[in-house]
Design a protein around this motif. Sequence first.
Motif, short mmCIF file in Angstrom:
data_model
loop_
_atom_site.label_atom_id
_atom_site.label_comp_id
_atom_site.label_asym_id
_atom_site.label_seq_id
_atom_site.Cartn_x
_atom_site.Cartn_y
_atom_site.Cartn_z
N ASP A 188 5.25 -0.73 6.13
CA ASP A 188 3.82 -0.98 6.04
C ASP A 188 3.36 -0.68 4.62
O ASP A 188 4.10 -0.13 3.80
N VAL A 189 2.13 -1.08 4.33
CA VAL A 189 1.55 -0.90 3.01
C VAL A 189 0.16 -0.31 3.17
O VAL A 189 -0.64 -0.78 4.00
N ASP A 190 -0.13 0.72 2.39
CA ASP A 190 -1.46 1.31 2.32
C ASP A 190 -1.98 1.16 0.90
O ASP A 190 -1.24 1.38 -0.07
N SER A 191 -3.26 0.83 0.77
CA SER A 191 -3.85 0.70 -0.57
C SER A 191 -5.30 1.15 -0.51
O SER A 191 -5.97 1.01 0.52
N GLY A 192 -5.78 1.69 -1.65
CA GLY A 192 -7.15 2.14 -1.71
C GLY A 192 -7.42 2.91 -2.98
O GLY A 192 -6.52 3.17 -3.79
N PRO A 193 -8.68 3.29 -3.19
CA PRO A 193 -9.04 4.04 -4.39
C PRO A 193 -8.44 5.44 -4.39
O PRO A 193 -8.20 6.02 -3.33
N ASN A 194 -8.18 5.96 -5.58
CA ASN A 194 -7.61 7.30 -5.71
C ASN A 194 -8.59 8.23 -6.43
O ASN A 194 -9.67 7.81 -6.88
N SER A 195 -8.19 9.48 -6.55
CA SER A 195 -9.08 10.49 -7.13
C SER A 195 -9.25 10.32 -8.64
O SER A 195 -10.15 10.94 -9.23
N GLN A 196 -8.42 9.51 -9.28
CA GLN A 196 -8.51 9.32 -10.73
C GLN A 196 -9.48 8.20 -11.11
O GLN A 196 -9.63 7.88 -12.29
N GLY A 220 -9.06 5.08 -10.09
CA GLY A 220 -8.31 3.83 -10.06
C GLY A 220 -7.91 3.43 -8.65
O GLY A 220 -8.64 3.68 -7.68
N TRP A 221 -6.73 2.86 -8.54
CA TRP A 221 -6.27 2.28 -7.26
C TRP A 221 -4.82 2.66 -7.05
O TRP A 221 -4.03 2.74 -8.00
N THR A 222 -4.46 2.89 -5.78
CA THR A 222 -3.08 3.26 -5.44
C THR A 222 -2.58 2.34 -4.34
O THR A 222 -3.28 2.09 -3.35
N VAL A 223 -1.37 1.86 -4.53
CA VAL A 223 -0.66 1.08 -3.51
C VAL A 223 0.59 1.83 -3.12
O VAL A 223 1.40 2.19 -3.99
N HIS A 224 0.75 2.08 -1.81
CA HIS A 224 1.94 2.78 -1.32
C HIS A 224 2.58 1.93 -0.23
O HIS A 224 1.91 1.50 0.71
N ALA A 225 3.87 1.68 -0.38
CA ALA A 225 4.62 0.88 0.60
C ALA A 225 5.83 1.66 1.06
O ALA A 225 6.45 2.40 0.28
N ARG A 226 6.15 1.47 2.33
CA ARG A 226 7.34 2.09 2.93
C ARG A 226 8.16 1.00 3.60
O ARG A 226 7.65 0.25 4.42
N LEU A 227 9.43 0.89 3.25
CA LEU A 227 10.32 -0.12 3.80
C LEU A 227 11.58 0.55 4.31
O LEU A 227 12.11 1.48 3.68
N VAL A 228 12.08 0.08 5.44
CA VAL A 228 13.30 0.62 6.04
C VAL A 228 14.48 -0.22 5.56
O VAL A 228 14.45 -1.46 5.66
N PRO A 229 15.53 0.39 5.02
CA PRO A 229 16.64 -0.41 4.46
C PRO A 229 17.28 -1.36 5.46
O PRO A 229 17.70 -2.45 5.09
N THR A 230 17.41 -0.98 6.72
CA THR A 230 18.02 -1.86 7.72
C THR A 230 16.95 -2.69 8.36
O THR A 230 16.09 -2.17 9.06
N SER A 231 16.99 -4.02 8.11
CA SER A 231 15.96 -4.91 8.63
C SER A 231 16.29 -5.32 10.05
O SER A 231 17.44 -5.63 10.37
N PRO A 232 15.27 -5.40 10.95
CA PRO A 232 15.53 -5.89 12.30
C PRO A 232 15.73 -7.38 12.35
O PRO A 232 16.22 -7.92 13.33
N ASN A 233 15.34 -8.08 11.28
CA ASN A 233 15.47 -9.53 11.23
C ASN A 233 16.71 -9.89 10.45
O ASN A 233 16.78 -9.66 9.25
N PRO A 234 17.75 -10.48 11.12
CA PRO A 234 18.99 -10.78 10.40
C PRO A 234 18.80 -11.80 9.30
O PRO A 234 19.59 -11.86 8.36
N ASN A 235 17.73 -12.60 9.34
CA ASN A 235 17.53 -13.59 8.31
C ASN A 235 16.76 -13.03 7.12
O ASN A 235 16.64 -13.69 6.09
N ALA A 236 16.23 -11.81 7.28
CA ALA A 236 15.43 -11.26 6.19
C ALA A 236 16.27 -11.01 4.97
O ALA A 236 15.83 -11.17 3.84
#
Length: 402
Positions: A371-379, A381-397
């Motif tokens: 998933d991806v989270d994004s929004g304003p930060n305390s500085q 500016g803007w922060t984008v944070h993404a989390r990805l799992v190395p093993t994909s459930p989709n064999p075509n991915a």
Amino acid sequence: MSIISRLVTWRAADRAHPRVRRWGVPVFCAALGIPSLLNPANGADVPAQIAVMFGFTVPLLWRERHPVPVFAITTAVSVLVLPLGILNGADAARVVALYNVGRWGSPRQLVVAIGVTVAQLSAWAAVFYTGGQLSYVTRPEVVAALAMVGLAGIAALGLAGRLANAYITALQVERDQRARLAAAQERARISREMHDILGHTLAVIVGLADGAAALAATRPERGADTLRIIGDSGRDALSELRRLLAVIGDEDTPRNGAPLTPQPGLADLDALLERFRSAGPSATLHTEGDLTGLSQGLQLAVYRIVQEALTNTLKHAALDTTVAAAITVDCDAVQVTVTDTGPPRTRKSGRTGGGKGLVGMHERAALYQGDVDSGPNSQGGWTVHARLVPTSPNPNAENTPA
């Protein structure tokens, strides 16, 4: 599945040559009736027997469009020949008519047709055995019973053909739906890739052009360097688009013979950040863990997420902003964080989550259960944070081309 494949092949051949079966079956039934013309046991002359033969076979030309009327006609002809004492092999048309009722008629019509056939067959056996035409049969009741069972089997075969036809149609519909879904997914993938490529490159070019315009009066010598960077950025974008279009067209090389740029990965992040810095902002990259062990598809997803986050910074943040990109790889997930210090270019130019870029980041992360989270930060500016799992459930991915 081999039986289904063979049925599909036969069905395709039948559709390619519909007249062969339409005319071939009546001609075959008529051919079965020709030897009966020479049967001395028949109680009618040859013209009457020929008329009976045509009465059985000609209606079969409309057996699929009007199965019940055709069955009714062949049954009526078989009833008419009973008092004439005519035995004709063309009455095999009644079997064909019953089969087509099973295949094209309703279940109720099939039940009625079977009942009529059993009654008519019983009357036929009684009349011809009494008249002597079946005197050579020692157990006529057994023969009649077997004939009834055989006709019921023919009706069941017609019903099975109907079910097989419905199953084949369902498979074809499912195949077409899968093809349309695959085409829609491919269009979405191409749109996402082109957005990432063109969006980032144009943002860099616009930033460079704005910076060059501001320095034109005080430092004109920077103009040539800026133009070279703009040219390099444009060439990189064209190379990526050429590779994307070559994949779409299933080509190994573009038509002009130019080599294709390989699919970008984490090793290309330094060059990406260098182009970003040339537009004005400063940027740093921090990595932790084994990045080389990530699959090519996962590296592409991380690269595009960082690229889109940098593009948004160029679009919305001031040119003196500072960006910190961090990629952390552990045994459970890949964490991607891109933070800028702002401030925004204008007070009204806030960033929202409704753009195609953020949607594309969410789609790329979803391929890897992330998933991806994004929004304003305390500085400011803007922060984008993404989390990805190395093993994909989709064999075509893993094999999705850029």
